[in-house]
Design a protein around this motif. Sequence first.
Motif, PDB file in Angstrom:
ATOM      1  N   ILE A 101       0.835  -1.206   0.000  1.00 25.28           N
ATOM      2  CA  ILE A 101       0.000   0.000   0.000  1.00 25.28           C
ATOM      3  C   ILE A 101       0.864   1.248   0.000  1.00 25.28           C
ATOM      4  O   ILE A 101       0.635   2.195  -0.760  1.00 25.28           O
ATOM      5  CB  ILE A 101      -0.947  -0.011   1.215  1.00 25.28           C
ATOM      6  CG1 ILE A 101      -1.954  -1.167   1.085  1.00 25.28           C
ATOM      7  CG2 ILE A 101      -1.682   1.317   1.344  1.00 25.28           C
ATOM      8  CD1 ILE A 101      -2.728  -1.452   2.346  1.00 25.28           C
ATOM      9  N   ALA A 102       1.881   1.266   0.878  1.00 27.43           N
ATOM     10  CA  ALA A 102       2.756   2.436   0.964  1.00 27.43           C
ATOM     11  C   ALA A 102       3.518   2.654  -0.340  1.00 27.43           C
ATOM     12  O   ALA A 102       3.661   3.794  -0.812  1.00 27.43           O
ATOM     13  CB  ALA A 102       3.738   2.270   2.129  1.00 27.43           C
ATOM     14  N   LEU A 113       0.529  11.852   4.750  1.00 31.38           N
ATOM     15  CA  LEU A 113      -0.790  11.302   4.464  1.00 31.38           C
ATOM     16  C   LEU A 113      -0.692   9.815   4.119  1.00 31.38           C
ATOM     17  O   LEU A 113      -1.575   9.029   4.474  1.00 31.38           O
ATOM     18  CB  LEU A 113      -1.448  12.072   3.312  1.00 31.38           C
ATOM     19  CG  LEU A 113      -2.846  11.614   2.896  1.00 31.38           C
ATOM     20  CD1 LEU A 113      -3.800  11.651   4.077  1.00 31.38           C
ATOM     21  CD2 LEU A 113      -3.373  12.479   1.748  1.00 31.38           C
ATOM     22  N   ILE A 114       0.374   9.435   3.456  1.00 33.19           N
ATOM     23  CA  ILE A 114       0.573   8.017   3.142  1.00 33.19           C
ATOM     24  C   ILE A 114       0.677   7.204   4.433  1.00 33.19           C
ATOM     25  O   ILE A 114       0.102   6.119   4.550  1.00 33.19           O
ATOM     26  CB  ILE A 114       1.824   7.834   2.265  1.00 33.19           C
ATOM     27  CG1 ILE A 114       1.567   8.412   0.866  1.00 33.19           C
ATOM     28  CG2 ILE A 114       2.214   6.356   2.170  1.00 33.19           C
ATOM     29  CD1 ILE A 114       2.774   8.384  -0.033  1.00 33.19           C
ATOM     30  N   GLY A 168       3.033   5.807  -2.837  1.00 31.90           N
ATOM     31  CA  GLY A 168       4.208   6.642  -3.063  1.00 31.90           C
ATOM     32  C   GLY A 168       4.330   7.113  -4.494  1.00 31.90           C
ATOM     33  O   GLY A 168       5.082   8.058  -4.778  1.00 31.90           O
ATOM     34  N   HIS A 169       3.609   6.477  -5.410  1.00 30.65           N
ATOM     35  CA  HIS A 169       3.659   6.864  -6.824  1.00 30.65           C
ATOM     36  C   HIS A 169       2.466   7.740  -7.217  1.00 30.65           C
ATOM     37  O   HIS A 169       2.233   7.959  -8.407  1.00 30.65           O
ATOM     38  CB  HIS A 169       3.683   5.607  -7.708  1.00 30.65           C
ATOM     39  CG  HIS A 169       4.978   4.843  -7.614  1.00 30.65           C
ATOM     40  ND1 HIS A 169       5.273   4.005  -6.562  1.00 30.65           N
ATOM     41  CD2 HIS A 169       6.054   4.821  -8.434  1.00 30.65           C
ATOM     42  CE1 HIS A 169       6.458   3.474  -6.750  1.00 30.65           C
ATOM     43  NE2 HIS A 169       6.969   3.956  -7.869  1.00 30.65           N
ATOM     44  N   LEU A 222      -4.440  -0.853   7.721  1.00 25.31           N
ATOM     45  CA  LEU A 222      -4.181  -1.934   8.671  1.00 25.31           C
ATOM     46  C   LEU A 222      -5.343  -2.094   9.643  1.00 25.31           C
ATOM     47  O   LEU A 222      -5.705  -3.218  10.021  1.00 25.31           O
ATOM     48  CB  LEU A 222      -2.888  -1.659   9.438  1.00 25.31           C
ATOM     49  CG  LEU A 222      -1.586  -1.819   8.630  1.00 25.31           C
ATOM     50  CD1 LEU A 222      -0.394  -1.357   9.456  1.00 25.31           C
ATOM     51  CD2 LEU A 222      -1.397  -3.273   8.185  1.00 25.31           C
ATOM     52  N   ALA A 223      -5.943  -0.966  10.051  1.00 25.38           N
ATOM     53  CA  ALA A 223      -7.100  -1.033  10.942  1.00 25.38           C
ATOM     54  C   ALA A 223      -8.267  -1.740  10.262  1.00 25.38           C
ATOM     55  O   ALA A 223      -8.961  -2.550  10.882  1.00 25.38           O
ATOM     56  CB  ALA A 223      -7.509   0.376  11.375  1.00 25.38           C
TER      57      ALA A 223
END
Length: 259
Positions: free
Chosen positions: A54-55, A67-68, A59-60, A76-77
């Motif tokens: 996800i990160a 915010l990322i 990032g792209h 994750l929550a």
Amino acid sequence: MISPVRAVRTALGWMTVVPVGAGGEETPDRELGGAVLAALPVVGALLGAAAVGIAYGLGHTGLPIALIGVLVVAALAVLTRGMHLDGLADTADGLGCYGPPDRVAEVMRSGTVGPFGVATLVLTLGVQATGIAGLAAGSRWYELAFAVALGRLGAVIGARRALGPAHPDGFGALVAGTQQTSIPVWLAVFAVATLPMGWDGDGVDVTGLVQGWLVLAAVAGFGLLFTRHCARRMGGVTGDVLGATIELCVAIAVVGLLL
């Protein structure tokens, strides 16, 4: 004897939103609960890999790195149904009331979130989001996944044989006091898992390796002391305590890796 495959599948069914079909067919008992707790770091590794994906993808997109970090924590929550966050808030409220175990249990089961719970949630999630953003900004993807997985070690330690359940029902009754051999095994696994941190592409980086070991020691030590304190205040371990330990250990791990 619960097979490792069944333990991991059931752990995914219990601890995540992954539709593995392990919910209705499994009869919850302490044998199965112990196997699920022993397999929890595997679930953590999978969640860590999801966090990295996800990160990396976000990032792209040109989004701000802060915010990322927030979005990864939110993801994750969602993936864990928010169970650990609920446990963190309830545990904070319980520890925040100065009374006997019966009073602590009453506060934790009230269904409302008090000031201690709100403050603890905000601070812990803020630390996690900022830490994850910092790791992502440095493209430290392995450390990010490692931190999420390592947080689950705290719950395994919290379910050690020396601490019994606080109540005769609930998740704590299924898993508290079930872990013994799994603890040194996972400590050894995570110690080996720090080895990539000691490689910088040109050779061995002793500083990175030592840092990884220190973070492992900090998480294990916190899990030991925090759950012992909670058991003393509550008369034993609950599922909420284990969830709180996970979230706090993830926060400790990301901070330690960024030092």
